[in-house]
Design an enzyme around this catalytic site. Structure first.
Site, short mmCIF file in Angstrom:
data_model
loop_
_atom_site.label_atom_id
_atom_site.label_comp_id
_atom_site.label_asym_id
_atom_site.label_seq_id
_atom_site.Cartn_x
_atom_site.Cartn_y
_atom_site.Cartn_z
N ARG A 36 -4.95 -16.73 48.35
CA ARG A 36 -3.71 -17.23 47.73
C ARG A 36 -2.90 -18.12 48.64
O ARG A 36 -2.46 -19.21 48.25
CB ARG A 36 -2.78 -16.07 47.36
CG ARG A 36 -2.91 -15.55 45.98
CD ARG A 36 -2.64 -14.07 46.01
NE ARG A 36 -3.65 -13.44 46.81
CZ ARG A 36 -4.83 -13.04 46.33
NH1 ARG A 36 -5.06 -13.14 45.06
NH2 ARG A 36 -5.76 -12.52 47.10
N THR A 37 -2.63 -17.64 49.84
CA THR A 37 -1.70 -18.37 50.71
C THR A 37 -2.29 -19.74 51.04
O THR A 37 -1.63 -20.76 50.91
CB THR A 37 -1.40 -17.56 51.99
OG1 THR A 37 -0.99 -16.25 51.59
CG2 THR A 37 -0.31 -18.19 52.81
N LYS A 59 -14.29 -22.38 71.78
CA LYS A 59 -14.75 -22.97 73.05
C LYS A 59 -13.74 -22.74 74.16
O LYS A 59 -13.81 -23.35 75.21
CB LYS A 59 -14.98 -24.47 72.86
CG LYS A 59 -16.02 -24.84 71.81
CD LYS A 59 -16.17 -26.35 71.74
CE LYS A 59 -17.08 -26.79 70.62
NZ LYS A 59 -17.06 -28.24 70.44
N ARG A 106 -2.17 -19.63 59.81
CA ARG A 106 -2.29 -18.16 59.82
C ARG A 106 -3.16 -17.80 61.00
O ARG A 106 -4.19 -18.44 61.26
CB ARG A 106 -2.93 -17.68 58.51
CG ARG A 106 -3.33 -16.21 58.56
CD ARG A 106 -3.78 -15.68 57.23
NE ARG A 106 -2.66 -15.53 56.31
CZ ARG A 106 -2.74 -14.93 55.12
NH1 ARG A 106 -3.90 -14.44 54.72
NH2 ARG A 106 -1.70 -14.85 54.34
N HIS A 116 5.47 -12.96 57.47
CA HIS A 116 4.84 -13.81 56.45
C HIS A 116 5.99 -14.38 55.61
O HIS A 116 6.19 -13.97 54.47
CB HIS A 116 3.90 -12.94 55.62
CG HIS A 116 2.93 -13.69 54.76
ND1 HIS A 116 3.06 -15.03 54.47
CD2 HIS A 116 1.80 -13.28 54.11
CE1 HIS A 116 2.06 -15.41 53.69
NE2 HIS A 116 1.28 -14.37 53.46
C1 NCD Z 1 -1.00 -10.56 52.36
C2 NCD Z 1 -1.21 -10.95 53.82
O1 NCD Z 1 -2.14 -11.70 54.14
O2 NCD Z 1 -0.40 -10.50 54.61
N1 NCD Z 1 -1.68 -11.40 51.48
C3 NCD Z 1 -1.10 -12.56 51.10
O3 NCD Z 1 -0.85 -13.44 51.90
N2 NCD Z 1 -0.77 -12.69 49.81
C4 NCD Z 1 -1.21 -9.12 52.10
C5 NCD Z 1 -2.55 -8.53 52.38
O4 NCD Z 1 -3.48 -9.18 52.84
O5 NCD Z 1 -2.70 -7.33 52.11
#
Ligand code: NCD
Length: 338
Positions: free
Chosen positions: A57-58, A86, A107, A135
């Site tokens: 999703r993100t 590397k 991320r 997040h």
């Molecule tokens: C979450 C995350 O990655 O922190 N997912 C997301 O970004 N929607 C929650 C999760 O992975 O459980």
């Protein structure tokens, strides 16, 4: 805050007025997200989408949000395909990649890594999740969803009653959401987790210092009877030493239609940042809730596009120009029909 050119790293950056601004811009993005109109306002701009941890999703919604504003997306996923394997430092990676992008989403499994990267970056960096830390874009879309869902029920964020359920120790979405709730008034927060996976004490303190009523418990059914929002989370298996350790907690807080009917008020909204763990031994939110109109998890995911479009428009300072660059959409699109 001044959004133009800013990094978005932590919820702590925002005051209430900033959150309102993001939500107003997100509202204005709806015709574009639903493909009623299109805009080329970011034509020529490049998003560097760098995801060093699994993400659906993100990653995709940041990319789609940028595309919907007319920009292009370059993506790196996983360490295997990156020079970090590397031995390259975050500093060097940031210096280089910021020369190729107008904005970067990142991320990374380590807490604080995205902030470290941002220090060396020549362009704005948006935190797409740094380890168990934060997040921020997820918390913003969660709160945007809460506001929308409650509005139809005549309630607002001030006075909200919310239960956060599951792995509150490692869940960065609930860490950021708690911090975000601190700028609102009179919130009742019920934190439901196994004792070993409790919300970090520093965050509980922040909630209490904000004047909120916090209850910490490991009992699900008694916690969900007087709330507006049940926010379920996944056991963050990847943050445990072993799968066996995570398995000890999997499936502890299952919510299904029978439990919902027995314990929740009829309008309680069910949320989850997703992915929900639907394997039989976990089954956090049972599929039998899929027909429940208060299951907001997919509306929540849809809202991610609006909020992420808003962040790009604000950080790249094009909010006022989005409509100037808009035109009708020619193709058949199912989203537009609904
Ligand atoms: C979450 C995350 O990655 O922190 N997912 C997301 O970004 N929607 C929650 C999760 O992975 O459980």
């Amino acid at each position: 805050m001044n959004f133009t050119g800013a990094h978005i790293l932590s919820i702590k950056q925002f005051e209430r007025v900033d959150i309102q601004r993001i939500f107003d811009v997100a509202d204005a993005m709806e015709p574009y997200a639903l493909r009623r109109k299109m805009t080329r306002v970011l034509e020529g701009a490049i998003l560097g989408n760098m995801f060093f941890e699994p993400s659906t999703r993100t990653r995709v919604s940041f990319g789609a949000a940028f595309n919907l504003l007319g920009g292009n997306v370059r993506e790196t996923t996983g360490f295997e395909s990156s020079s970090i394997t590397k031995g390259e430092s975050l500093y060097d990676t940031a210096r280089v990649l910021s020369g190729y992008s107008d904005v970067i989403c990142m991320r990374h499994p380590q807490s604080g890594s995205v902030a470290e990267f941002a220090e060396a970056s020549r362009v704005p960096v948006i935190n797409g999740g740094d380890g168990a830390n934060e997040h921020p874009s997820q918390a913003l879309l969660d709160l945007y969803t809460i506001r929308k869902e409650l509005r139809s029920k005549g309630r607002s964020i001030d006075g909200l009653r919310i239960a956060m359920i599951g792995d509150l120790k490692h869940g960065r979405t609930v860490h950021s959401l708690c911090k975000l709730l601190c700028v609102f008034n009179n919130v009742q927060v019920v934190l439901v987790s196994p004792k070993e996976l409790a919300m970090p004490e520093s965050i509980v303190e922040e909630l209490r210092n904000a004047g909120h009523a916090v209850t910490v418990t490991d009992d699900l059914t008694t916690s969900i009877s007087h709330i507006d929002i049940a926010y379920s989370t996944r056991i963050q298996e990847e943050r445990f030493n072993s799968k066996d350790e995570a398995d000890m907690y999997r499936g502890r807080f299952r919510l299904n239609q029978a439990i919902y009917t027995q314990y929740c008020e009829p309008n309680t909204v069910i949320m989850h940042p997703l992915p929900r763990d639907s394997r039989a031994d976990a089954n956090e939110l049972d599929n039998d809730l899929n027909q429940n109109p208060n299951l907001a998890i997919f509306r929540q995911a849809d809202n991610g596009v609006l909020v992420r479009m808003a962040l790009f428009a604000l950080v790249l300072d094009v909010v006022a120009d989005v409509d100037k660059h808009s035109r009708e959409v020619a193709w058949y699109n199912s989203l537009r029909q609904n």
